[in-house]
Design a protein around this motif. Structure first.
Motif: not given
Length: 64
Positions: A33-57
């Motif tokens: 339920d989180v989209a780009g607009a919500e991510a730009k709002e004050s108080g949003f914690d991006p660390s809860a929604y972080m993506l990472s790329i596994d370099p081994a894969e």
């Protein structure tokens, strides 16, 4: 060399890269339920929604 998630993708919570990855090497916690607009709002914690790329894969295909 594996890809990394960087600007302009950091903090946007968009998952288009996850959907196109042929080896499913992009991992992380993303709320549907989180989209780009919500991510730009004050108080949003991006660390809860972080993506990472596994370099081994990652096959360095460039799809993301």
């Amino acid at each position: 060399m594996a890809y990394i998630i960087a600007d302009p993708c950091v903090g946007t919570c968009l998952t288009a890269c996850v959907e196109v990855c042929p080896v499913a090497c992009i991992h992380g916690s993303v709320a549907n339920d989180v989209a780009g607009a919500e991510a730009k709002e004050s108080g949003f914690d991006p660390s809860a929604y972080m993506l990472s790329i596994d370099p081994a894969e990652c096959i360095d295909c460039g799809a993301c």
